[in-house]
Design an enzyme around this catalytic site. Sequence first.
Site, PDB file in Angstrom:
ATOM      1  N   ASP A 140      -3.994 -46.233  26.126  1.00 29.84           N
ATOM      2  CA  ASP A 140      -3.941 -47.691  26.051  1.00 29.84           C
ATOM      3  C   ASP A 140      -3.919 -48.209  24.609  1.00 29.84           C
ATOM      4  O   ASP A 140      -4.618 -47.675  23.737  1.00 29.84           O
ATOM      5  CB  ASP A 140      -5.210 -48.214  26.749  1.00 29.84           C
ATOM      6  CG  ASP A 140      -5.321 -49.725  26.774  1.00 29.84           C
ATOM      7  OD1 ASP A 140      -4.604 -50.346  27.569  1.00 29.84           O
ATOM      8  OD2 ASP A 140      -6.145 -50.280  26.010  1.00 29.84           O
ATOM      9  N   GLU A 166       0.915 -46.414  25.137  1.00 31.52           N
ATOM     10  CA  GLU A 166       1.287 -47.806  25.395  1.00 31.52           C
ATOM     11  C   GLU A 166       1.271 -48.617  24.105  1.00 31.52           C
ATOM     12  O   GLU A 166       0.222 -48.756  23.466  1.00 31.52           O
ATOM     13  CB  GLU A 166       0.312 -48.456  26.379  1.00 31.52           C
ATOM     14  CG  GLU A 166       0.725 -49.868  26.745  1.00 31.52           C
ATOM     15  CD  GLU A 166      -0.367 -50.930  26.640  1.00 31.52           C
ATOM     16  OE1 GLU A 166      -0.231 -51.951  27.302  1.00 31.52           O
ATOM     17  OE2 GLU A 166      -1.339 -50.734  25.889  1.00 31.52           O
TER      18      GLU A 166
HETATM   19  C1  GLC Z   1      -3.603 -52.879  27.241  1.00 33.53           C
HETATM   20  C2  GLC Z   1      -3.758 -53.098  28.724  1.00 33.53           C
HETATM   21  C3  GLC Z   1      -4.237 -54.492  28.972  1.00 33.53           C
HETATM   22  C4  GLC Z   1      -5.578 -54.650  28.310  1.00 33.53           C
HETATM   23  C5  GLC Z   1      -5.482 -54.296  26.820  1.00 33.53           C
HETATM   24  C6  GLC Z   1      -6.833 -54.143  26.224  1.00 33.53           C
HETATM   25  O1  GLC Z   1      -2.630 -53.679  26.683  1.00 33.53           O
HETATM   26  O2  GLC Z   1      -2.558 -52.832  29.380  1.00 33.53           O
HETATM   27  O3  GLC Z   1      -4.331 -54.784  30.330  1.00 33.53           O
HETATM   28  O4  GLC Z   1      -6.006 -55.975  28.456  1.00 33.53           O
HETATM   29  O5  GLC Z   1      -4.831 -53.068  26.623  1.00 33.53           O
HETATM   30  O6  GLC Z   1      -7.465 -52.974  26.661  1.00 33.53           O
END
Ligand code: GLC
Length: 625
Positions: free
Chosen positions: A233, A302
């Site tokens: 993440d 991500e």
């Molecule tokens: C990523 C997740 C999102 C979350 C953020 C903070 O972007 O996909 O849902 O709010 O990280 O952890």
Amino acid sequence: MARVSLATCVAVLLLVSTPPVAVGFESNEWWKGTIVYQIYPRSFMDSDGDGVGDLAGITSRLEYFNDIGVGTVWLSPVYKSPMADFGYDVADFKDIDPIFGTMADFDALIAKAHRLGLKLMMDFVPNHSSDQHQWFLDSKKNKDSTNEYKDYYVWEDPKQGCSDPPQQCVPNNWVSVFGGSMWEWVPERQQFYLHQFLVEQPDLNYRKPEVKTAMDDVVRFWLTKGVDGLRVDAIRHMYESEGLEDEPVNPDYTPKPGEQAQYDSLLHTMTADLPELHDVIKDWRDIFQEFSTDQYRFMVTETYDTHKALLPYYGTPERPEADYPFNFGLIELNKENLSGTKIHQLVDDWMKDLPHDKWPNWVIGNHDNFRIADKIGLEYARALNVLNLLLPGTPTTYYGEEIAMEDIWVSYNDTQDPFAINNPEHWEEYTRDPERSPMQWDRSSHAGFSTTAGKTWLPVNQNYLSGINVADQKADNTSALALYKKLAALRKDEPAFQTNHLKYVIVNDKIFSFLRMPDDQDTKPDSFLVIINAGTSESTDDYTAALTKLELKAEGDAGVIKVSSNMDRNGKSQGLSKISSAAGEALIIKASVYGFSSASVPTLSLTLSIATVMVKIFYHVMFKY
Ligand code: GLC
Ligand code: MG
């Protein structure tokens, strides 16, 4: 002599026009052939009737994935959490939150998944923890050297020379992703801590070796449990510049009156994509390799960024990092920009710079973005599943996309998502509640998601009563779900879909069409022409001509419609010189396609001129003229 140089010429021409051999995959590279299906655990299946989904609920539905042809399930966070950001604020990286069940429930889930031949991926949230994590509770107490956790987070003193009360002297202008300053004052410590997301999500300090070691240990913990992969993440937020320099103002941002500082108002030169983070990913890759001796462990990162900025996340052959960074290009599609040309551009943005040995991937929706059916219109939703599943690479399906689920509407007062609540001026733009509504299983109450007598945590979309549910679509062989199953089967059964081969077959700007061929291009193998009509009207086009431009030809200039997205033309034979497609329709046409090289053109004209000369000599000898 002349003949030799001619032959050399022809060989050179052949070489020049032969595309590089397409890259396929080995059986242990399961992550290349699979479909990754994202479950938002709060919303998939509630087993205990409290209106919130849980692990036992997911376990009870796992057979569904065998049925629809999905091989890999990724769970958004199920760790212990006060749920300020619905699980992305982790209070214990090695435990399960009671709302989702127990560690025993998790063990049962993974055991059943593996028994069914499914892979299980977890979300891994390394950038921050919850402010309720024990590390943070200890860290915020004081900055004494005896405090083991004092540097586990990013702490700073008030800005020097600032004459305001210290809590107002933020170290710099940095703005959090969810709006407002990135700094939060803690009276006990008389210091600020940094949070790139919510105040409740303090950033871990990766410059402290103990933090890195502790998080490596978390990775090992889940891999030891048998987890097949991690989705990492918010990776670009891992490090911030130690110099604390202000970030430049984004000249393209126009603030709304009265709004708090917005993330998009700055350019994130000091707080995103710092080079140090690649060393951390590389170390995690090494840990993954330790665990990959029997079964390959898969890593996806991500980050929202341009395709160019994302490529480094693949690493290099000598220093591999993620198997792929998520490619969010197709998420840009909306009603205003949807066209064949736009899809072509977004696909090519990713493909054109991708090193030949790297594997592509596609995403059309997730828990942070409105559902694709709403963004581009329901009539195009099926075609987008065709695109997602039949482009070369690994697709991600966000739960419900396979049945064309749509967003719900939630008023500001009922809004759950902190991103919207924190930014009232922008809430309708930022809220992520609409795409997080419960999965629609059947026509029973709460769409079969929950037996609660009260409310589900977010409302169920009422269109579950008019066909948007799994049970109804299972019984209907023309449904979106029936189409999805056919697409999954094509990916599994047809070699043409198992390489990175892709050729654009362009006919006009409404249509995005492409050809998939297997590795072996000499034996006229089964190939597939995929046509996506992203326009607003029917279109009739000549694909024979478009293939000829690519020096390709289909046997008999014809094929068979293997699948049509409306499921009404499957199995029909189809000439390629005149194919009609309706607005929003996708067609998958199977044909035997083979290449003719431009080299054969000079060869042909050479043969003709030799023949002409011979005829002339013959006439000359025979008739003496
Ligand atoms: C990523 C997740 C999102 C979350 C953020 C903070 O972007 O996909 O849902 O709010 O990280 O952890
Ligand atoms: Mg529950």
